[in-house]
Scaffold this motif. Structure first.
Motif, PDB file in Angstrom:
ATOM      1  N   ASP A  35       1.578  11.335  -0.638  1.00  0.00           N
ATOM      2  CA  ASP A  35       1.347  10.040  -1.290  1.00  0.00           C
ATOM      3  C   ASP A  35       0.671  10.234  -2.645  1.00  0.00           C
ATOM      4  O   ASP A  35       1.035   9.598  -3.628  1.00  0.00           O
ATOM      5  CB  ASP A  35       0.477   9.134  -0.416  1.00  0.00           C
ATOM      6  CG  ASP A  35       1.195   8.647   0.827  1.00  0.00           C
ATOM      7  OD1 ASP A  35       2.443   8.737   0.882  1.00  0.00           O
ATOM      8  OD2 ASP A  35       0.507   8.180   1.763  1.00  0.00           O
ATOM      9  N   THR A  39       2.307   9.512  -6.432  1.00  0.00           N
ATOM     10  CA  THR A  39       1.621   8.644  -7.386  1.00  0.00           C
ATOM     11  C   THR A  39       1.401   9.362  -8.709  1.00  0.00           C
ATOM     12  O   THR A  39       1.630   8.787  -9.781  1.00  0.00           O
ATOM     13  CB  THR A  39       0.285   8.159  -6.803  1.00  0.00           C
ATOM     14  OG1 THR A  39       0.555   7.414  -5.611  1.00  0.00           O
ATOM     15  CG2 THR A  39      -0.468   7.286  -7.789  1.00  0.00           C
ATOM     16  N   GLN A  42       4.315   9.357 -10.909  1.00  0.00           N
ATOM     17  CA  GLN A  42       4.619   8.047 -11.496  1.00  0.00           C
ATOM     18  C   GLN A  42       3.725   7.704 -12.683  1.00  0.00           C
ATOM     19  O   GLN A  42       3.994   6.730 -13.394  1.00  0.00           O
ATOM     20  CB  GLN A  42       4.444   6.949 -10.454  1.00  0.00           C
ATOM     21  CG  GLN A  42       5.375   7.017  -9.292  1.00  0.00           C
ATOM     22  CD  GLN A  42       5.000   5.990  -8.219  1.00  0.00           C
ATOM     23  OE1 GLN A  42       4.205   5.087  -8.433  1.00  0.00           O
ATOM     24  NE2 GLN A  42       5.575   6.149  -7.045  1.00  0.00           N
ATOM     25  N   LYS A  68      -2.852  -0.123 -11.902  1.00  0.00           N
ATOM     26  CA  LYS A  68      -2.087  -0.541 -10.732  1.00  0.00           C
ATOM     27  C   LYS A  68      -0.686   0.057 -10.787  1.00  0.00           C
ATOM     28  O   LYS A  68      -0.164   0.316 -11.864  1.00  0.00           O
ATOM     29  CB  LYS A  68      -1.984  -2.062 -10.678  1.00  0.00           C
ATOM     30  CG  LYS A  68      -3.338  -2.727 -10.487  1.00  0.00           C
ATOM     31  CD  LYS A  68      -3.197  -4.221 -10.366  1.00  0.00           C
ATOM     32  CE  LYS A  68      -4.551  -4.836 -10.061  1.00  0.00           C
ATOM     33  NZ  LYS A  68      -4.433  -6.258  -9.759  1.00  0.00           N
ATOM     34  N   ASN A  69      -0.089   0.250  -9.620  1.00  0.00           N
ATOM     35  CA  ASN A  69       1.287   0.745  -9.585  1.00  0.00           C
ATOM     36  C   ASN A  69       2.255  -0.422  -9.808  1.00  0.00           C
ATOM     37  O   ASN A  69       1.835  -1.573  -9.995  1.00  0.00           O
ATOM     38  CB  ASN A  69       1.579   1.510  -8.287  1.00  0.00           C
ATOM     39  CG  ASN A  69       1.551   0.641  -7.050  1.00  0.00           C
ATOM     40  OD1 ASN A  69       1.595  -0.593  -7.106  1.00  0.00           O
ATOM     41  ND2 ASN A  69       1.477   1.283  -5.897  1.00  0.00           N
ATOM     42  N   GLN A  70       3.543  -0.133  -9.767  1.00  0.00           N
ATOM     43  CA  GLN A  70       4.549  -1.168 -10.038  1.00  0.00           C
ATOM     44  C   GLN A  70       4.558  -2.281  -9.005  1.00  0.00           C
ATOM     45  O   GLN A  70       5.064  -3.368  -9.266  1.00  0.00           O
ATOM     46  CB  GLN A  70       5.949  -0.539 -10.178  1.00  0.00           C
ATOM     47  CG  GLN A  70       6.460   0.136  -8.939  1.00  0.00           C
ATOM     48  CD  GLN A  70       6.019   1.593  -8.826  1.00  0.00           C
ATOM     49  OE1 GLN A  70       5.137   2.062  -9.539  1.00  0.00           O
ATOM     50  NE2 GLN A  70       6.620   2.313  -7.899  1.00  0.00           N
ATOM     51  N   ASN A  71       3.952  -2.045  -7.832  1.00  0.00           N
ATOM     52  CA  ASN A  71       3.863  -3.078  -6.799  1.00  0.00           C
ATOM     53  C   ASN A  71       2.568  -3.876  -6.885  1.00  0.00           C
ATOM     54  O   ASN A  71       2.332  -4.755  -6.052  1.00  0.00           O
ATOM     55  CB  ASN A  71       3.981  -2.446  -5.411  1.00  0.00           C
ATOM     56  CG  ASN A  71       5.317  -1.768  -5.209  1.00  0.00           C
ATOM     57  OD1 ASN A  71       6.332  -2.224  -5.711  1.00  0.00           O
ATOM     58  ND2 ASN A  71       5.312  -0.656  -4.502  1.00  0.00           N
ATOM     59  N   GLY A  72       1.704  -3.531  -7.822  1.00  0.00           N
ATOM     60  CA  GLY A  72       0.445  -4.250  -7.991  1.00  0.00           C
ATOM     61  C   GLY A  72      -0.728  -3.681  -7.212  1.00  0.00           C
ATOM     62  O   GLY A  72      -1.824  -4.235  -7.263  1.00  0.00           O
ATOM     63  N   ALA A  73      -0.527  -2.573  -6.502  1.00  0.00           N
ATOM     64  CA  ALA A  73      -1.626  -1.953  -5.760  1.00  0.00           C
ATOM     65  C   ALA A  73      -2.464  -1.093  -6.702  1.00  0.00           C
ATOM     66  O   ALA A  73      -1.926  -0.397  -7.564  1.00  0.00           O
ATOM     67  CB  ALA A  73      -1.077  -1.087  -4.631  1.00  0.00           C
TER      68      ALA A  73
END
Length: 107
Positions: A35, A39, A42, A68-73
C-alpha cells in the motif's frame, strides 16, 4: 528523499525531506508495504494537481497542509508553519522535491 519506516505495530509510513534534511511531509500509516509503495508511485503525478492540497489553520494560528490522493483520502500532513506564505512555500518545495526525485532517493 523519501524515508520509509516500519513501526512497532508493523505499519509503514514515509517522510519526504528536502535536500537540507527538513521534513516536508509525514505520511499516514499504511497497513502493508505494498500500500505504501503504491502510494509513493502515485506522488509524482498527484502533486501536479492543485486539488490534492488542503490548506488548514490550527486553533493556535499555525498553518499546515494535507496531501490527499485522487479519492480524497489523506496521504500525509506537513509540519506547522507560522505563516500562510511559509505554508505555500512548503507546498511548492514538496512539489519540486517529489518531481525531482529519482529511485535512489527512496529508502
Amino acid at each position: 528523499m523519501i524515508r520509509i519506516k516500519k513501526d512497532k505495530d508493523d505499519q509503514y509510513s514515509f517522510v519526504v525531506t528536502a535536500k537540507s534534511g527538513n521534513s516536508l511531509l509525514h505520511s499516514v500509516p499504511f497497513a502493508s508495504r505494498k500500500d505504501l509503495d503504491d502510494t509513493v508511485k502515485q506522488l509524482r503525478p498527484l502533486v501536479s494537481k492543485t486539488t490534492v492540497f488542503e490548506r488548514q489553520t490550527s486553533h493556535n494560528g499555525k498553518f499546515h497542509f494535507t496531501l490527499k490522493n485522487q479519492n480524497g483520502a489523506v496521504i500525509g500532513m506537513s509540519k506547522p508553519y507560522s505563516s500562510e506564505a511559509g505554508m505555500e512555500n512548503g507546498i511548492t518545495n514538496l512539489r519540486n522535491r517529489i518531481t525531482s526525485l529519482d529511485s535512489s532517493e527512496i529508502v
